[in-house]
Motif scaffolding. Structure first.
Motif: not given
Length: 89
Positions: A23, A38-39, A42
């Motif tokens: 990521r 930012r993510k 998940d």
């Protein structure tokens, strides 16, 4: 004896760390001193649910259930082994 299930614990966290590094590579937002990812939700949901969660409970269950044995082994080594004492110091 001191760190039971260590290979499995390392494997669990190495997989998550690899995903987080991926990521980071995907991140285009760089700020002073580092990156902003930012993510990750998940990845966390995946890590702590389903078969991954069951594996984590199994591994940490065994790891934690042997805590008293590990502490006693540590104390014994610290009392009897001068090299171990020096290493810890």
């Amino acid at each position: 004896k001191m760190f039971p299930m260590l290979d499995d614990v390392l494997d669990l966290h190495t997989q998550l760390f690899s995903q987080l590094l991926e990521r980071k590579k995907e991140s285009t937002s760089q700020q002073e001193g580092g990156f902003v990812i930012r993510k990750i939700g998940d990845l966390l949901v995946s890590q702590f649910s389903g078969s991954s969660a069951e594996r984590m409970k199994k591994v940490y269950g065994k790891f934690c259930s042997r805590h008293n044995e590990a502490v006693n082994f540590y104390k014994e080594l610290h009392t009897k082994d001068k090299r171990f004492q020096a290493f810890i110091k």
